[in-house]
Design a protein around this motif. Structure first.
Motif, short mmCIF file in Angstrom:
data_model
loop_
_atom_site.label_atom_id
_atom_site.label_comp_id
_atom_site.label_asym_id
_atom_site.label_seq_id
_atom_site.Cartn_x
_atom_site.Cartn_y
_atom_site.Cartn_z
N GLU A 141 15.77 -18.16 16.49
CA GLU A 141 17.07 -18.51 17.03
C GLU A 141 17.44 -17.63 18.22
O GLU A 141 18.43 -17.87 18.90
N TYR A 142 16.66 -16.59 18.45
CA TYR A 142 16.92 -15.73 19.61
C TYR A 142 16.50 -16.40 20.91
O TYR A 142 16.60 -15.81 21.98
N ARG A 143 16.04 -17.66 20.82
CA ARG A 143 15.75 -18.42 22.03
C ARG A 143 16.99 -18.56 22.90
O ARG A 143 16.90 -18.70 24.11
N TRP A 144 18.18 -18.56 22.29
CA TRP A 144 19.40 -18.60 23.09
C TRP A 144 19.47 -17.39 24.01
O TRP A 144 19.88 -17.50 25.17
N ASN A 145 19.07 -16.24 23.49
CA ASN A 145 19.08 -15.03 24.32
C ASN A 145 18.08 -15.13 25.46
O ASN A 145 18.35 -14.69 26.58
N LYS A 146 16.92 -15.71 25.17
CA LYS A 146 15.91 -15.86 26.22
C LYS A 146 16.42 -16.79 27.32
O LYS A 146 16.27 -16.49 28.52
N ASN A 147 17.03 -17.91 26.92
CA ASN A 147 17.60 -18.82 27.92
C ASN A 147 18.70 -18.14 28.72
O ASN A 147 18.81 -18.31 29.94
N TYR A 148 19.50 -17.36 28.01
CA TYR A 148 20.62 -16.68 28.68
C TYR A 148 20.11 -15.64 29.67
O TYR A 148 20.64 -15.51 30.79
N LYS A 197 18.15 -28.36 40.11
CA LYS A 197 18.16 -29.22 38.92
C LYS A 197 17.55 -28.50 37.72
O LYS A 197 18.05 -28.59 36.60
N GLU A 198 16.45 -27.79 37.95
CA GLU A 198 15.81 -27.06 36.85
C GLU A 198 16.76 -26.00 36.28
O GLU A 198 16.87 -25.84 35.06
N PHE A 199 17.44 -25.29 37.15
CA PHE A 199 18.40 -24.27 36.71
C PHE A 199 19.52 -24.91 35.88
O PHE A 199 19.87 -24.42 34.80
N LEU A 200 20.07 -26.01 36.38
CA LEU A 200 21.18 -26.65 35.68
C LEU A 200 20.73 -27.28 34.36
O LEU A 200 21.37 -27.09 33.32
N HIS A 201 19.63 -28.02 34.40
CA HIS A 201 19.22 -28.81 33.24
C HIS A 201 18.63 -27.98 32.10
O HIS A 201 18.88 -28.26 30.93
N TYR A 202 17.84 -26.96 32.45
CA TYR A 202 17.11 -26.22 31.42
C TYR A 202 17.84 -24.97 30.94
O TYR A 202 17.55 -24.48 29.85
N TYR A 203 18.76 -24.46 31.74
CA TYR A 203 19.38 -23.18 31.39
C TYR A 203 20.91 -23.26 31.34
O TYR A 203 21.50 -22.99 30.30
N LYS A 204 21.54 -23.63 32.43
CA LYS A 204 23.00 -23.57 32.44
C LYS A 204 23.62 -24.61 31.50
O LYS A 204 24.47 -24.26 30.66
N ALA A 205 23.25 -25.88 31.64
CA ALA A 205 23.90 -26.94 30.86
C ALA A 205 23.77 -26.73 29.35
O ALA A 205 24.77 -26.87 28.62
N PRO A 206 22.58 -26.41 28.81
CA PRO A 206 22.51 -26.20 27.35
C PRO A 206 23.34 -25.02 26.88
O PRO A 206 23.89 -25.04 25.77
N LEU A 207 23.46 -23.97 27.70
CA LEU A 207 24.28 -22.82 27.32
C LEU A 207 25.76 -23.18 27.33
O LEU A 207 26.54 -22.72 26.49
#
Length: 705
Positions: A363-370, A399-409
């Motif tokens: 679940e620490y994947r959130w930290n990696k994305n962040y 798009k990659e920044f928005l779709h893979y990192y910012k939007a899910p956070l």
């Protein structure tokens, strides 16, 4: 010699044998599944000879496709397409981009098989005339060109995989009512797809005539030696294929995980496309992943040699699209302002689904994305933009920044706010939404339904996080790691109006240009304390992460939290600011000294012809602090000109570390000088001194860490 009648009998027998032999050869060449250009091309007349099936009377727009993979060593598929009953066809188009699919030997033929001339412009083919009753195309195509994430399709001696981007289609292809395909493949190769099979023909019509074209273009087609496993979920038969040459245990593990992941989406959202659903794990190449196509009925992807977590995240993403995007199972958003949610949600589900399905406990994947999000903000702040503008963005990096990192956070933040305000969560909402809007029942008004489902307004959240750039803060409990817990025991730095601040945080603020003067740091910190007290005095809008642990946050994260609170509260006045530095701390003593030296600098402004000395950072904003490896861009504003000046950089020991001589031309009022020499990696006060004829005109102190 025999009699004449015997000779006649012999001739008759020979004729019968020849007739049978010729008929047999003809049947062999024309049998379904073996349509080869070598068999059906008249080189003398430069004509194609259409198969017998083309003589059947056609009453609707139909396409007959023959794919020849009998020479996989060429890395090419040889394709023949026959079009019936098309009208108003102005051009044909290669469906796959040329950098990903290499089309060669393209020829068009009229209803009699005679070759037609054409003009090519990009991916389009323009013919001087077309025959609406019957037309043919022959060509070869080599898939496998690199897109951002993988090779797009592949043909090799071991297997082949691609989707309908290998085809050349007319501009009015959406009118197609019927498509049927035949394949010629090497011995031992299976033909794997989700099409309906009837005899030797394959029909991409399991979702009805209206989706025949989309099914043809987007569905996976896989060929090779694979091991198949099947499980039933509702009205859907899920087939998992693994490359047969893999070790038994590896195939077992991959198959088991794949079924678990699909089962999660089935149970959580009732994902039930009906009919066959193909998930095929491809053998890879030495240099890259392979993507063989994906739609609501099939996924083919390369599985890395190691059990790679990213591979499973990609599979989750592809299954997730069947919930919110793909026809006929998905949904369509009503408002273009909500387009960001499509990609954001499948990225969000990459983490949620893998944990829920037991594929990972990470679940620490959130930290990696962040952490990746924070890195983007540091290195490419220009990528950040309001999510509401997602539909306007064309730059693939943004798009990659928005779709893979910012939007899910942002969705994670929204999920936490939903839980705190109403006790409901994002999963429950999407279950509700999919039941109501899934299978394209009607357009999905995301925000309207969210507020209806929860019974509360999210207008404030939208104003900050969607309509503006927003500030993502780590609201998930896993963010409070052992490292952050240990950070709270470090030297306290400063206490301003009762709030603790680390000296690293002050350096971060100074080095990013968020304040203009050193003494402004005190006011900046006091305002932050006031925001936090006001937030705590009303109903909290995030979990209690701002208590004893905020002092342990990295400076960038603490600044984002402050910015978020400020945006949420608006202006907050501060009074009776108290300042208590830790004098035992070297950095605190340096900061106090810099504030005193700043007063001297301000008192001398304009006295000797200089009105300002400042330095700029990477974003051309004025900064008060820098790191040892930063180039110092020094800017000077002059009241005088037409003189020779020297610019000196003094190290903390008071010695000249770097010197630049510069001519201030007559009439010039602004100059820029760069100090490029790498400095020692030590903290201290560095002074910039400007002189003329050995007279000191002005000097200013800066902070290096």
């Amino acid at each position: 010699m025999g009699s004449g009648s015997d000779i006649i009998k012999i001739h008759i027998k020979i004729a019968i044998i020849l007739f049978i032999l010729i008929s047999g050869i003809s049947l062999f060449l024309n049998r379904p599944g073996l349509f080869s250009l070598d068999n059906y091309f008249n080189n003398e007349k430069n004509q194609i000879i259409y198969p017998d099936t083309s003589k059947e009377k056609k009453y609707e727009t139909e396409v007959e496709i023959y794919i020849d993979l009998s020479k996989p060593d060429t890395k090419k598929a040889f394709i023949t397409m026959i079009f019936y009953c098309f009208s108003s066809t102005y051009y044909f188009k290669q469906m796959g981009p040329e950098k990903e699919f290499k089309f060669e030997q393209v020829k068009f033929y009229d209803k009699n098989g005679a070759e037609l001339k054409y003009n090519k412009n990009g991916r389009n083919y323009y013919l001087p005339r077309t025959d609406s009753n019957k037309m043919g195309i022959t060509y070869s195509v080599e898939p496998g060109g690199l897109e951002r994430h993988a090779r797009q399709g592949y043909v090799s001696e071991d297997f082949a995989a691609f989707d309908g981007r290998i085809f050349i289609m007319p501009n009015n292809a959406l009118k197609i009512n019927k498509v049927k395909l035949q394949f010629q493949v090497p011995p031992q190769w299976q033909i794997i797809n989700s099409y309906r099979k009837e005899g030797k023909w394959y029909y991409p019509d399991i979702f009805g005539k209206e989706l025949v074209y989309e099914s043809l273009i987007k569905s996976s087609m896989i060929f090779g030696d694979f091991e198949k496993k099947r499980k039933n979920y509702g009205n859907t038969d899920v087939f998992v294929y693994c490359y047969s040459k893999w070790e038994k245990e590896r195939k077992k593990t991959i198959t088991h995980k794949t079924f678990r992941l699909y089962e999660y989406f089935f149970k959580e959202f009732n994902l039930n496309p009906s009919g066959p659903y193909i998930i095929c794990w491809l053998p890879g190449t030495s240099d890259n992943n392979i993507f063989g196509g994906t739609w609501s009925n099939s996924i083919s992807y390369y599985e890395k040699e190691e059990d790679n977590l990213r591979t499973w995240e990609v599979l989750s993403r592809r299954i997730g699209y069947s919930i919110n995007t793909y026809k006929p199972t998905g949904m369509v958003l009503r408002d273009q302002d909500d387009i960001w949610f499509n990609e954001g949600w499948v990225s969000y589900m990459e983490i949620i689904s893998l944990v829920a399905a037991g594929i990972t406990e990470d679940e620490y994947r959130w930290n990696k994305n962040y952490n990746t999000y924070l890195k983007y903000l540091r290195e490419h702040p220009e990528y950040d933009c309001p999510l509401i503008d997602d539909y306007k963005i064309t730059d693939p990096n943004i798009k990659e920044f928005l779709h893979y990192y910012k939007a899910p956070l942002v969705i994670k933040m929204l999920d936490v706010e939903m839980r705190l305000k109403t006790g409901k969560n994002m999963q429950q909402f999407m279950q509700y939404a999919y039941k109501k809007y899934g299978r394209f029942k009607k357009p999905f008004p995301f925000k309207v339904e969210l507020e209806k489902f929860t019974g509360t307004s999210f207008e404030e959240f939208w104003n900050i996080m969607i309509r503006k750039k927003g500030y993502i803060i780590p609201v998930w409990k896993e963010y409070i790691t052992s490292e952050i817990k240990s950070n709270i025991n470090k030297s306290r730095g400063l206490i301003i109006s009762g709030e603790k601040f680390s000296i690293d945080y002050f350096f971060y603020i100074a080095s990013n240009g968020y304040v203009e003067k050193y003494r402004d740091l005190i006011t900046f910190a006091a305002e932050e304390g006031a925001y936090r007290k006001k937030i705590k005095s009303r109903n909290t809008i995030y979990p209690d992460i701002t208590g004893k642990y905020i002092y342990g946050f990295p400076p960038q994260v603490r600044y984002l939290l402050r910015s978020y609170e400020k945006e949420r509260l608006g202006f907050t006045s501060v009074e009776d600011v108290t300042f208590k530095p830790d004098i035992k701390n070297k950095s605190c003593r340096i900061l106090c000294q810099l504030m005193e030296m700043e007063k001297i600098y301000e008192n001398n402004l304009g006295k000797n012809g200089i009105t300002s000395i400042y330095i700029t950072g990477n974003n051309n904003n004025r900064i008060l602090a820098f790191h040892y490896n930063n180039i110092i861009a020094l800017h000077t504003e002059w009241l005088i000109s037409g003189l020779e000046a020297s610019f000196e950089l003094l190290s903390p020991n008071g010695k000249i570390y770097e010197k630049k001589n510069f001519t201030v031309e007559p009439g010039v009022c602004n100059t820029t000088v760069n100090f490029e020499k790498i400095r020692p990696q030590i903290e201290g006060i560095w002074i910039i001194r400007i002189k003329h004829n050995e007279k000191i005109l002005l000097e200013r102190a800066f902070w290096q860490k």
